[in-house]
Design a protein around this motif. Structure first.
Motif, mmCIF file in Angstrom:
data_model
loop_
_atom_site.group_PDB
_atom_site.id
_atom_site.type_symbol
_atom_site.label_atom_id
_atom_site.label_comp_id
_atom_site.label_asym_id
_atom_site.label_seq_id
_atom_site.Cartn_x
_atom_site.Cartn_y
_atom_site.Cartn_z
ATOM 1 N N PHE A 65 0.863 -1.182 0.000
ATOM 2 C CA PHE A 65 0.000 0.000 0.000
ATOM 3 C C PHE A 65 0.895 1.226 0.000
ATOM 4 O O PHE A 65 1.736 1.408 0.889
ATOM 5 N N ASN A 66 0.718 2.064 -1.014
ATOM 6 C CA ASN A 66 1.530 3.265 -1.180
ATOM 7 C C ASN A 66 0.851 4.426 -0.448
ATOM 8 O O ASN A 66 -0.177 4.930 -0.890
ATOM 9 N N LEU A 67 1.427 4.831 0.679
ATOM 10 C CA LEU A 67 0.844 5.912 1.474
ATOM 11 C C LEU A 67 0.846 7.234 0.712
ATOM 12 O O LEU A 67 -0.044 8.072 0.886
ATOM 13 N N GLU A 68 1.828 7.417 -0.147
ATOM 14 C CA GLU A 68 1.942 8.658 -0.908
ATOM 15 C C GLU A 68 0.820 8.779 -1.940
ATOM 16 O O GLU A 68 0.246 9.849 -2.129
ATOM 17 N N GLU A 69 0.499 7.659 -2.591
ATOM 18 C CA GLU A 69 -0.542 7.647 -3.616
ATOM 19 C C GLU A 69 -1.909 7.300 -3.045
ATOM 20 O O GLU A 69 -2.939 7.512 -3.698
ATOM 21 N N GLY A 70 -1.934 6.723 -1.845
ATOM 22 C CA GLY A 70 -3.202 6.324 -1.239
ATOM 23 C C GLY A 70 -3.849 5.155 -1.940
ATOM 24 O O GLY A 70 -5.075 5.075 -2.032
ATOM 25 N N ALA A 71 -3.028 4.210 -2.435
ATOM 26 C CA ALA A 71 -3.570 3.094 -3.211
ATOM 27 C C ALA A 71 -2.697 1.854 -3.041
ATOM 28 O O ALA A 71 -1.499 1.946 -2.746
ATOM 29 N N TYR A 72 -3.332 0.690 -3.243
ATOM 30 C CA TYR A 72 -2.607 -0.578 -3.210
ATOM 31 C C TYR A 72 -1.846 -0.762 -4.518
ATOM 32 O O TYR A 72 -2.245 -0.251 -5.570
ATOM 33 N N GLU A 73 -0.742 -1.511 -4.454
ATOM 34 C CA GLU A 73 0.071 -1.745 -5.647
ATOM 35 C C GLU A 73 0.738 -3.114 -5.574
ATOM 36 O O GLU A 73 0.977 -3.654 -4.489
ATOM 37 N N LYS A 74 1.035 -3.663 -6.742
ATOM 38 C CA LYS A 74 1.655 -4.990 -6.807
ATOM 39 C C LYS A 74 3.113 -4.956 -6.396
ATOM 40 O O LYS A 74 3.622 -5.888 -5.767
ATOM 41 N N LEU A 75 3.810 -3.892 -6.794
ATOM 42 C CA LEU A 75 5.236 -3.766 -6.529
ATOM 43 C C LEU A 75 5.509 -2.496 -5.739
ATOM 44 O O LEU A 75 4.770 -1.511 -5.842
ATOM 45 N N LYS A 76 6.578 -2.497 -4.981
ATOM 46 C CA LYS A 76 6.949 -1.328 -4.194
ATOM 47 C C LYS A 76 7.487 -0.238 -5.109
ATOM 48 O O LYS A 76 8.461 -0.443 -5.833
ATOM 49 N N THR A 77 6.850 0.929 -5.086
ATOM 50 C CA THR A 77 7.260 2.024 -5.964
ATOM 51 C C THR A 77 7.697 3.264 -5.193
ATOM 52 O O THR A 77 8.056 4.267 -5.798
ATOM 53 N N SER A 78 7.643 3.210 -3.868
ATOM 54 C CA SER A 78 7.952 4.392 -3.072
ATOM 55 C C SER A 78 8.513 3.972 -1.720
ATOM 56 O O SER A 78 8.221 2.879 -1.225
ATOM 57 N N LYS A 79 9.299 4.839 -1.119
ATOM 58 C CA LYS A 79 9.778 4.565 0.239
ATOM 59 C C LYS A 79 8.630 4.603 1.240
ATOM 60 O O LYS A 79 8.778 4.173 2.384
ATOM 61 N N TYR A 80 7.486 5.130 0.803
ATOM 62 C CA TYR A 80 6.303 5.182 1.661
ATOM 63 C C TYR A 80 5.338 4.031 1.379
ATOM 64 O O TYR A 80 4.191 4.064 1.811
ATOM 65 N N SER A 81 5.797 3.019 0.663
ATOM 66 C CA SER A 81 4.985 1.821 0.444
ATOM 67 C C SER A 81 5.175 0.876 1.626
ATOM 68 O O SER A 81 6.305 0.563 1.999
#
Length: 235
Positions: free
Chosen positions: A161-177
């Motif tokens: 879950f990407n806190l920066e985007e406020g959405a779930y994701e398959k792969l880690k795309t941010s240090k805030y995931s």
């Protein structure tokens, strides 16, 4: 122009020797600061400092002047007399914490009736029901619906879950995931209601981790969000 409105006390500070400046979240005008004169021993003074405890729900009358930074209250009364929120020490600590968070994020003179109603109704629920150890977490997550950044729960089976985007994701795309245990904790709180039965059974460390995740989420979606000094009292 004399106007009447419901209002919630967000904060107060001492001003000079005998006065206070109280920041209220009003239903009709949004956040407004009022100067409240002292001389509290005067029998003629109907506006007592006791009205301005954290998150007290009021009905006020005042002469609104858009050119003033500080308004003056003409008349005041308690709209809802708290039965436990100020007298129960555990409940009161949550009230202090939430008042600081709300004062941090509600800063504009803008009418947002749904937001105001949600806050007022939630505070009354909290006062009139037995203590719910998850109340402040549920409250803050639900509050984001009205602030415009409620988490997108689509694809909640994804690993991150990407806190920066406020959405779930398959792969880690941010240090805030977040993932793993942290994501599992957030998922247990996200979407539940104050009166959900059963509630999660988290230990104190887990609760604090969820709360810190929520505060990071607020910081990422509100550039003016400041560190919460009262966080320690809700541990």
């Amino acid at each position: 122009m004399v106007t009447s409105t419901s209002a919630i006390v967000l904060s107060k500070i001492r001003y000079k020797d005998n006065d206070i400046i109280a920041k209220l979240y009003t239903k009709e005008y949004g956040a407004i600061s009022f100067i409240v004169k002292g001389r509290q021993n005067s029998k003629k003074n109907k506006i007592k400092f006791v009205y301005f405890q954290e998150l007290t729900i009021l009905e006020i009358q005042f002469n609104y002047n858009s050119k003033r930074d500080l308004q003056y209250i003409k008349d005041i009364e308690i709209k809802h007399n708290y039965m436990s929120s100020h007298s129960d020490l555990v409940k009161a600590s949550v009230i202090i914490f939430l008042s600081e968070v709300l004062s941090n994020i509600i800063t504009h003179q803008k009418t947002e009736t749904q937001l105001y109603n949600y806050i007022e109704q939630s505070l009354i629920w909290y006062d009139t029901n037995k203590f719910n150890t998850y109340f402040h977490m549920i409250f803050l997550l639900e509050l984001t619906r009205y602030l415009g950044f409620y988490p997108d729960t689509l694809n909640n089976n994804f690993k991150y879950f990407n806190l920066e985007e406020g959405a779930y994701e398959k792969l880690k795309t941010s240090k805030y995931s977040i993932t793993g245990g942290s994501l599992n904790l957030l998922n247990q709180i996200l979407g539940i209601k104050f009166d959900s039965n059963p509630l999660p059974t988290l230990n104190s460390d887990d609760k604090m981790e969820v709360l810190n995740i929520i505060l990071v989420y607020y910081k990422l979606h509100n550039n003016n969000f400041k560190p919460i000094k009262s966080l320690e009292i809700v541990k």
